[in-house]
Write a protein that holds these residues in place. Structure first.
Motif, PDB file in Angstrom:
ATOM      1  N   ILE A 103       0.876  -1.153  -0.072  1.00 45.10           N
ATOM      2  CA  ILE A 103       0.006   0.138   0.098  1.00 45.10           C
ATOM      3  C   ILE A 103       1.025   1.183  -0.142  1.00 45.10           C
ATOM      4  CG2 ILE A 103      -1.650   1.329   1.124  1.00 45.10           C
ATOM      5  CD1 ILE A 103      -2.784  -1.406   2.467  1.00 45.10           C
ATOM      6  N   GLN A 104       1.971   1.203   0.859  1.00 41.15           N
ATOM      7  CA  GLN A 104       2.804   2.431   0.935  1.00 41.15           C
ATOM      8  C   GLN A 104       3.378   2.620  -0.443  1.00 41.15           C
ATOM      9  OE1 GLN A 104       7.150   3.203   3.267  1.00 41.15           O
ATOM     10  NE2 GLN A 104       5.427   1.815   4.010  1.00 41.15           N
ATOM     11  N   ASP A 105       3.970   1.592  -1.212  1.00 41.29           N
ATOM     12  CA  ASP A 105       4.542   2.000  -2.332  1.00 41.29           C
ATOM     13  C   ASP A 105       3.381   2.478  -3.601  1.00 41.29           C
ATOM     14  OD1 ASP A 105       6.869   0.942  -1.490  1.00 41.29           O
ATOM     15  OD2 ASP A 105       6.622  -1.143  -2.259  1.00 41.29           O
ATOM     16  N   MET A 106       2.360   2.071  -3.335  1.00 46.96           N
ATOM     17  CA  MET A 106       1.185   2.860  -4.396  1.00 46.96           C
ATOM     18  C   MET A 106       0.794   3.989  -4.010  1.00 46.96           C
ATOM     19  SD  MET A 106      -1.112  -0.829  -5.343  1.00 46.96           S
ATOM     20  CE  MET A 106      -2.018  -0.014  -6.378  1.00 46.96           C
ATOM     21  N   VAL A 107       0.762   4.272  -2.668  1.00 47.46           N
ATOM     22  CA  VAL A 107       0.324   5.542  -2.105  1.00 47.46           C
ATOM     23  C   VAL A 107       1.139   6.621  -2.816  1.00 47.46           C
ATOM     24  CG1 VAL A 107      -0.008   7.134  -0.169  1.00 47.46           C
ATOM     25  CG2 VAL A 107      -1.285   4.776  -0.305  1.00 47.46           C
TER      26      VAL A 107
ATOM     27  N   LEU B 142      -3.860  11.990   2.312  1.00 48.31           N
ATOM     28  CA  LEU B 142      -2.980  10.727   2.531  1.00 48.31           C
ATOM     29  C   LEU B 142      -4.138   9.686   3.081  1.00 48.31           C
ATOM     30  CD1 LEU B 142      -0.294   9.228   2.509  1.00 48.31           C
ATOM     31  CD2 LEU B 142       0.196  10.370   4.763  1.00 48.31           C
ATOM     32  N   ILE B 143      -4.517   9.905   3.978  1.00 47.78           N
ATOM     33  CA  ILE B 143      -5.576   8.841   4.481  1.00 47.78           C
ATOM     34  C   ILE B 143      -6.803   8.306   3.311  1.00 47.78           C
ATOM     35  CG2 ILE B 143      -7.483   8.246   5.979  1.00 47.78           C
ATOM     36  CD1 ILE B 143      -5.949  10.125   8.129  1.00 47.78           C
ATOM     37  N   HIS B 144      -7.012   9.381   2.548  1.00 49.37           N
ATOM     38  CA  HIS B 144      -8.192   8.960   1.208  1.00 49.37           C
ATOM     39  C   HIS B 144      -7.397   7.966   0.295  1.00 49.37           C
ATOM     40  CE1 HIS B 144     -11.333   9.618  -1.115  1.00 49.37           C
ATOM     41  NE2 HIS B 144     -10.613   9.896  -2.300  1.00 49.37           N
ATOM     42  N   GLN B 145      -6.279   8.268   0.014  1.00 48.71           N
ATOM     43  CA  GLN B 145      -5.397   7.751  -1.013  1.00 48.71           C
ATOM     44  C   GLN B 145      -5.019   6.273  -0.453  1.00 48.71           C
ATOM     45  OE1 GLN B 145      -4.881   8.262  -4.151  1.00 48.71           O
ATOM     46  NE2 GLN B 145      -5.470  10.624  -4.069  1.00 48.71           N
ATOM     47  N   ALA B 146      -4.706   6.380   0.810  1.00 49.54           N
ATOM     48  CA  ALA B 146      -4.526   5.073   1.433  1.00 49.54           C
ATOM     49  C   ALA B 146      -5.738   4.191   1.618  1.00 49.54           C
ATOM     50  CB  ALA B 146      -3.926   5.110   2.814  1.00 49.54           C
ATOM     51  N   ILE B 147      -7.089   4.638   1.752  1.00 50.08           N
ATOM     52  CA  ILE B 147      -8.114   3.814   1.985  1.00 50.08           C
ATOM     53  C   ILE B 147      -8.457   3.282   0.134  1.00 50.08           C
ATOM     54  CG2 ILE B 147     -10.641   3.955   2.070  1.00 50.08           C
ATOM     55  CD1 ILE B 147     -10.094   5.947   4.398  1.00 50.08           C
ATOM     56  N   LYS B 148      -8.183   4.032  -0.668  1.00 50.88           N
ATOM     57  CA  LYS B 148      -8.609   4.020  -2.075  1.00 50.88           C
ATOM     58  C   LYS B 148      -7.717   2.603  -2.562  1.00 50.88           C
ATOM     59  CE  LYS B 148      -9.064   6.971  -5.258  1.00 50.88           C
ATOM     60  NZ  LYS B 148      -8.672   8.090  -6.013  1.00 50.88           N
ATOM     61  N   VAL B 149      -6.421   2.722  -2.233  1.00 53.34           N
ATOM     62  CA  VAL B 149      -5.358   1.653  -2.624  1.00 53.34           C
ATOM     63  C   VAL B 149      -5.606   0.515  -2.019  1.00 53.34           C
ATOM     64  CG1 VAL B 149      -2.977   0.856  -2.485  1.00 53.34           C
ATOM     65  CG2 VAL B 149      -3.551   3.259  -3.267  1.00 53.34           C
ATOM     66  N   ASP B 150      -6.175   0.683  -0.540  1.00 50.98           N
ATOM     67  CA  ASP B 150      -6.591  -0.606   0.251  1.00 50.98           C
ATOM     68  C   ASP B 150      -7.682  -1.379  -0.318  1.00 50.98           C
ATOM     69  OD1 ASP B 150      -6.167  -2.420   2.525  1.00 50.98           O
ATOM     70  OD2 ASP B 150      -7.937  -1.395   3.228  1.00 50.98           O
ATOM     71  N   GLN B 151      -8.787  -0.654  -0.939  1.00 50.76           N
ATOM     72  CA  GLN B 151      -9.749  -1.317  -1.331  1.00 50.76           C
ATOM     73  C   GLN B 151      -9.711  -1.766  -2.573  1.00 50.76           C
ATOM     74  OE1 GLN B 151     -12.695   2.178  -1.699  1.00 50.76           O
ATOM     75  NE2 GLN B 151     -13.203   1.897   0.550  1.00 50.76           N
ATOM     76  N   GLN B 152      -8.593  -1.380  -3.660  1.00 52.26           N
ATOM     77  CA  GLN B 152      -8.138  -1.653  -4.967  1.00 52.26           C
ATOM     78  C   GLN B 152      -7.577  -2.995  -4.471  1.00 52.26           C
ATOM     79  OE1 GLN B 152      -5.785   1.157  -6.656  1.00 52.26           O
ATOM     80  NE2 GLN B 152      -7.513   2.698  -7.265  1.00 52.26           N
ATOM     81  N   LEU B 153      -6.552  -3.383  -3.709  1.00 55.04           N
ATOM     82  CA  LEU B 153      -5.927  -4.620  -3.499  1.00 55.04           C
ATOM     83  C   LEU B 153      -6.854  -5.523  -2.887  1.00 55.04           C
ATOM     84  CD1 LEU B 153      -2.679  -3.184  -1.525  1.00 55.04           C
ATOM     85  CD2 LEU B 153      -2.999  -3.892  -4.057  1.00 55.04           C
ATOM     86  N   LYS B 154      -7.956  -5.163  -2.268  1.00 53.12           N
ATOM     87  CA  LYS B 154      -8.822  -6.423  -1.849  1.00 53.12           C
ATOM     88  C   LYS B 154      -9.824  -6.780  -3.063  1.00 53.12           C
ATOM     89  CE  LYS B 154      -9.442  -4.665   3.048  1.00 53.12           C
ATOM     90  NZ  LYS B 154     -10.174  -4.024   3.893  1.00 53.12           N
ATOM     91  N   ARG B 155     -10.044  -5.662  -3.751  1.00 49.91           N
ATOM     92  CA  ARG B 155     -10.798  -6.336  -4.808  1.00 49.91           C
ATOM     93  C   ARG B 155      -9.974  -7.233  -5.897  1.00 49.91           C
ATOM     94  NH1 ARG B 155     -12.817  -0.827  -5.054  1.00 49.91           N
ATOM     95  NH2 ARG B 155     -11.178  -0.386  -6.775  1.00 49.91           N
ATOM     96  N   LYS B 156      -8.803  -7.056  -6.012  1.00 54.05           N
ATOM     97  CA  LYS B 156      -7.845  -7.772  -6.815  1.00 54.05           C
ATOM     98  C   LYS B 156      -7.740  -9.337  -6.219  1.00 54.05           C
ATOM     99  CE  LYS B 156      -5.069  -4.438  -9.022  1.00 54.05           C
ATOM    100  NZ  LYS B 156      -3.600  -3.634  -9.089  1.00 54.05           N
TER     101      LYS B 156
END
Length: 218
Positions: free
Chosen positions: A118-122, A133-147
């Motif tokens: 998540i850190q690398d993608m954010v 920053l928190i908003h971007q981290a939440i979006k990336v976390d959701q994307q990874l969960k979908r994958k």
């Protein structure tokens, strides 16, 4: 102006009294001892809410409590926690430890505790504040969960090569089935049986197995 100051002072005194009414158990015993010490002139009177908080902290908060909070905050990382839980836990530690730091420091602390993926993608996105920053981290976390959910599904787990292999195997099995069906048809053609041949009788020599036009005794 004097009336306003008098009202504020009165409210602070009431706040101390209201808080003391909630004491029970050991806290109530301690408060009664405080009042007794005040009457005996052993300690100053607790007049304001700030005085009350200071007295409570001195008596009930352990000396190493603040240091322990700082250590926990320093070691806080996301791991298998949800993003929401990680954000709330960091916020609680910052409030309890009464840490007054710049937003840039808090952002660096938050980013450092995220999972590496998540850190690398954010870091590839732009963020100007802690909220961004928190908003971007939440979006990336959701994307990874979908994958991860897609990979676990029966359609997402097979690769392009697997699909091509499946098509080839399916085509070869279909061809072999066609060949087997064709061979079955050929084998099913009727053939003259020996019983039919032996039933033929020659009228010249009365022999069997041939007709008169093919009789060897002409």
């Amino acid at each position: 102006m004097s009336k306003s100051l008098l009202a504020t002072t009165t409210m602070k005194k009431k706040k101390v009294k209201l808080a003391s009414l909630e004491f029970e158990g050991y806290a109530l015993v301690w408060w009664n001892q405080v009042r007794s010490d005040v009457e005996r002139m052993r300690r100053p009177l607790i007049k304001t809410w700030q005085d009350m908080k200071t007295a409570l902290k001195e008596r009930f908060v352990l000396s190493y409590y603040g240091r322990d909070l700082h250590n926990k905050l320093q070691r806080l990382i996301q791991r298998n926690r949800s993003m929401d839980y990680y954000c709330k836990e960091m916020d609680i530690f910052l409030i309890r430890a009464q840490i007054d730091e710049s937003q840039e420091t808090t952002m660096a602390r938050f980013l450092h505790g995220l999972n590496r993926e998540i850190q690398d993608m954010v870091e590839l996105h732009h963020y100007a504040s802690l909220e961004d920053l928190i908003h971007q981290a939440i979006k990336v976390d959701q994307q990874l969960k979908r994958k991860q959910t897609y990979k676990k599904s029966p359609y997402g787990s097979s690769t392009w090569k697997d699909k091509e292999t499946f098509k080839k195997e399916e085509g070869s099995s279909f061809k072999s089935h066609e060949k087997g069906a064709a061979l079955g048809k050929n084998n099913s053609k009727p053939t003259p049986t020996s019983s039919k041949v032996s039933s033929i009788k020659c009228f010249k020599c009365l022999g069997k197995g041939h007709i008169a036009s093919q009789c060897p005794n002409k």
